[in-house]
Design an enzyme around this catalytic site. Structure first.
Site, PDB file in Angstrom:
ATOM      1  N   THR B 188     -54.163  55.998 -44.345  1.00 33.76           N
ATOM      2  CA  THR B 188     -55.466  56.295 -44.910  1.00 33.76           C
ATOM      3  C   THR B 188     -56.315  55.035 -44.919  1.00 33.76           C
ATOM      4  OG1 THR B 188     -56.629  57.052 -46.878  1.00 33.76           O
ATOM      5  CG2 THR B 188     -54.519  56.002 -47.249  1.00 33.76           C
ATOM      6  N   GLU B 335     -53.549  61.365 -49.711  1.00 30.97           N
ATOM      7  CA  GLU B 335     -52.492  61.169 -50.708  1.00 30.97           C
ATOM      8  C   GLU B 335     -52.050  62.480 -51.349  1.00 30.97           C
ATOM      9  OE1 GLU B 335     -55.195  59.488 -50.288  1.00 30.97           O
ATOM     10  OE2 GLU B 335     -54.954  57.348 -50.707  1.00 30.97           O
ATOM     11  N   LYS B 445     -75.209  52.235 -61.226  1.00 26.02           N
ATOM     12  CA  LYS B 445     -75.576  51.987 -62.623  1.00 26.02           C
ATOM     13  C   LYS B 445     -76.912  51.263 -62.644  1.00 26.02           C
ATOM     14  CE  LYS B 445     -73.514  51.011 -67.025  1.00 26.02           C
ATOM     15  NZ  LYS B 445     -72.348  50.470 -67.757  1.00 26.02           N
ATOM     16  N   TRP B 450     -76.143  55.924 -65.628  1.00 26.37           N
ATOM     17  CA  TRP B 450     -75.316  56.263 -64.476  1.00 26.37           C
ATOM     18  C   TRP B 450     -76.065  57.252 -63.589  1.00 26.37           C
ATOM     19  CZ3 TRP B 450     -70.999  53.608 -63.590  1.00 26.37           C
ATOM     20  CH2 TRP B 450     -70.388  52.958 -64.659  1.00 26.37           C
TER      21      TRP B 450
END
Lengths: 548, 548
Positions: B188, B335, B445, B450
């Site tokens: 990956t 994963e 941010k 956010w």
């Protein structure tokens, strides 16, 4: 060869296959889904999960711990379903007691399994009263009641289920443990001798659930289960975990209806009121359901039913189809978890005609995913798939019982050669449909010829006026053995031995059976009923005793 | 607690979950089923199984044994599918090389995995020629060709696949071994640093196959797979085992079409000729397919497509639905085996309108069976399912990678607290639909607020004339960070920064985003294309470098 194994980092979760994980998906997505009991009680999956926690807390208070055996004697209730999850999830073993056995057999199994706790419905308290003094295991007793008055009993009851749960915390911390831990046990009585205990591990149950779900959900349309089905078991929950189907239903988040004690009218009422679409039962129950609904007021279409336990007779299949039921057989046994094959119509196959369709639906079925399903000769060689070569069904699957409890010799016999021996004799066609033609010990050998008792039974059942039939082999000085038929007439019918023989002889003419398969007139006995075992199979042992 | 375990009689078969067992059912019932390659070659499952045996015999002759690593560099071919089974079934590890990586990255992964044998398509021989001197693992090379002339190369080729198989025995005796044996490995490259190897055990693959089959087959009608589907992967077979889908298709016995190297016209031709009904791909490929078929000569209805790899933009979903495709998103990563959730419409739910339907189909989906799918705060507490509370997706499932190969620190970080950390920030609604709002490291941010880069991307993509968009955070002296948008215009469109800002400000008015989320005009850059990683995801790392 143990090298090249996956290495886990210390913090990784290894995810043992545990019964509690069958609940994750449903609780996450279907917490509002309903479980109901006899139309009298309904709650959500979320409530169910809370009660499963309360049940485990209750059992722990009564002394149950990892490895304890918790026996249940009940009809099909939401409480039984709670036990299916709560007992294994806490690391204890659920012992589903066959309440149809004789008191002495129940005693034997309770002692053999060494039950630590027995949850018992009032209907079965008298049995326990009767055998209590002979129990060697000294269990605690809990009453499972529907609000009725407590029965007269000398049993030292530790309490009543609902009252105990009401006082117990839902926040039981279900632990992690080895997936090969015993989750459930059941006693099989199919053969001679004492009942034999079979065990299912957590892994067995999870893998049976996943393979059964895959096999049932994957057909394009017919003979399938899907997420919008409403499920009602009509196979006793004590019997091989109701074929493992409640676990499938709950994993998929299906609305689930528990019918309590079976009564045809109640089952039909529940089907209608609750809009049940998926069930499973033995042929006898199906027959009762069809008879009860024959006034025609109940539409049975949209109901999918798996038939197991014993063969689905073509005439019964026809009758069910005529009423709109999507009916199909399944095959397995206590030792096989149980589902090994399902009589689903194959992809892209249109039956030639109704008879062809009935043949497929009534067959033993086609193997489900992951099952290594072989029909072998005595020396374990695969037989041709010609629909004619007869051999024993032997199996490998990821959920077969690994041994009988405390029966090493029988266990080795079961697994001779590394395959589980079913003792069922079958043929397989090119299309993968298996047809059981006999039990190894039910085959009749007459004049050097093998005769299939099941084949003769099926042909006799087709004779007008015949309701049911069982055929066994009886000793004969000249032929070694001869077939003998026990026949139940339909109400009002007056079919006689000669018309049955005539019909069978016509099948000899068409070479469907050999002439040796036709019983003499004096070996066709008309009886009021055929004796059955506690799980609804024809009790051939008793018939042989009767004949002798 | 290790007591109360199931005891096996010595002769019992314990049934480890091995890749070879995924073939049992298909070979028993669907031996005549077809596998085809680019319309040029077709054979049956039975032929396939014989060639899998020949492949194992060939590899054994070349020195492969239990624990060897066999690398494959190929387009999506029947030969690749043979490797999916033959390599793990002999106890070796299938290494699916990401052929879209740079030569230096391919070199790194071949060395890291210590490949013993490399099966290579002529197209990738030049790469191997280039890096060969730096290989530390000295593998044998086998050419995978379609009959074309052997390429000019200095590689010491051990032979050509078809010629080697022709000489090899199909009767390879596939052994039994531990189900936790490594079956496959992949690297990956999602994050910074060297590619990281993830491994899948035989058990992982079997359990992913069963849970995915259950989840895909169980809906009543839409967004489902069934036994009569015709399957064609359009996710590279090197990429997380093509999302594990070839194993599902082969276990169910589906007709399977391998498309070779992807070219939109070829894929569309195969879909039509072979009557393909089930595929999966990334959004970029879907867009190419829709564009190629826009002359309207090809009917795309009856095609079910799972979209993964990156988010399915609502506009693309709309376009696919308009062409009759039953399109829905899936979510997972290397994963995670990979499938963790699927955006199937829930049972008994009718979307309010098309927008609601598109929202569901484009979402991250709902968790599949057996997956413990949580959205948690930084201290691992479950967040409310209010569609607004943002937290990281953490997972447990029976098939997640247990560690990165030779990366203990990264492995522990992955599994901190016993849950696999996806680094994806998401919200979950009451209906169980998850929506990823950002990658942990992609959250912007600004002025203490956010801002979700994905949310801004989606809104910009809705502006007429915009084809594609990527948003990153760039350093800002006053605000800490500010969003910056990279926008690709549709051919012929002349959309400008101000009309984009205008549209975004209208979403501020409706409180869909905060005003801090709207980039300044000078931070809206029009570009010819958005850089992508080798697996088709937006390469934000490169965008950040570009911006800096």
């Amino acid at each position: 060869m143990q090298h090249n194994l996956i290495v886990s980092t210390p913090s990784a979760y290894s995810y043992p296959l545990l019964v509690k994980q069958l609940l994750i998906h449903s609780l996450s997505l279907y917490g509002d889904q309903e479980i109901s009991y006899r139309g009298e009680m309904r709650y959500t999956y979320r409530d169910f999960r809370r009660r499963v926690g309360q049940l485990a807390s209750t059992l722990a208070t009564l002394g149950a711990t990892h490895g304890s055996t918790v026996a249940v004697m009940d009809w099909d209730s939401h409480r039984y379903l709670e036990c299916y999850f709560g007992v294994p999830m806490m690391g204890a073993t659920l012992f589903t007691v066959n309440v149809r056995l004789s008191p002495q057999q129940i005693l034997y199994t309770l002692n053999d399994a060494a039950a630590d706790i027995v949850l018992v419905h009032p209907d079965f308290v008298p049995v326990l009263d009767q055998i209590r003094d002979e129990l060697t295991c000294n269990p605690r007793f809990v009453l499972l009641a529907d609000g009725q008055a407590a029965p007269q009993t000398d049993l030292p009851l530790a309490g009543e289920y609902e009252a105990l749960l009401a006082d117990a915390s839902p926040d039981f911390d279900f632990p992690e443990f080895d997936e090969n831990t015993k989750a459930a046990t059941f006693y099989t009585t199919g053969t001679t001798g004492d009942p034999k205990g079979v065990c299912y591990s957590h892994r067995d149950i999870v893998l049976h659930t996943l393979t059964t779900a895959t096999s049932l959900c994957s057909p394009r349309d017919g003979q399938r289960m899907h997420r919008e089905d409403v499920y009602m078991p009509i196979t006793p929950m004590f019997h091989v975990l109701a074929w493992g189907m409640p676990y499938v239903a709950v994993m998929l988040g299906l609305r689930t209806v528990l019918p309590g004690r079976y009564a045809p009218d109640m089952l039909l009422k529940l089907r209608e009121q609750e809009k049940v679409t998926f069930s499973h039962c033995v042929p006898t129950i199906l027959q009762m359901l069809l008879q009860s609904s024959q006034d025609g007021t109940q539409d049975l279409s949209g109901w999918k039913i798996i038939i197991g336990g014993s063969a689905l007779p073509p005439a019964l299949c026809e009758a069910a189809l005529a009423r709109g039921i999507d009916i199909f057989a399944g095959y397995g046994m206590s030792e096989t978890g149980p589902i090994a094959s399902l009589a689903q119509l194959p992809p892209r196959v249109t039956p030639k005609d109704r008879a062809d369709e009935v043949r497929m639906r009534c067959s033993t079925g086609r193997p489900v995913v992951m099952v290594d399903f072989r029909i072998v000769s005595e020396d374990m060689q695969d037989l041709p798939r010609d629909g004619a070569s007869r051999g024993e069904i032997v199996l490998r699957a990821p959920y077969l019982t690994q041994s009988y409890f405390k029966k090493p010799a029988a266990s080795e016999e079961l697994w001779a050669g590394g395959y589980l021996h079913t003792q069922d004799v079958a043929v397989m066609g090119q299309d993968g449909f298996v047809q059981i033609v006999d039990r190894i010990k039910d085959v009749i050998k007459t004049g050097g010829e093998w005769v299939s008792s099941i084949e003769v039974e099926n042909l006799i059942t087709e004779v007008p006026g015949v309701q049911e039939c069982a055929v066994i082999g009886v000793p004969d000085a000249k032929w070694g053995e001869r077939p003998m038929a026990f026949v139940v007439r339909k109400p009002g019918a007056d079919v006689g031995a000669e018309s049955i023989r005539e019909k069978l002889l016509s099948h000899v003419d068409t070479q469907r059976i050999s002439k040796y398969a036709v019983p003499e007139a004096e070996r066709i006995a008309f009886v009021a009923e055929i004796p059955k075992t506690s799980v609804g199979k024809i009790n051939k042992k008793q018939l042989r005793e009767q004949a002798a």
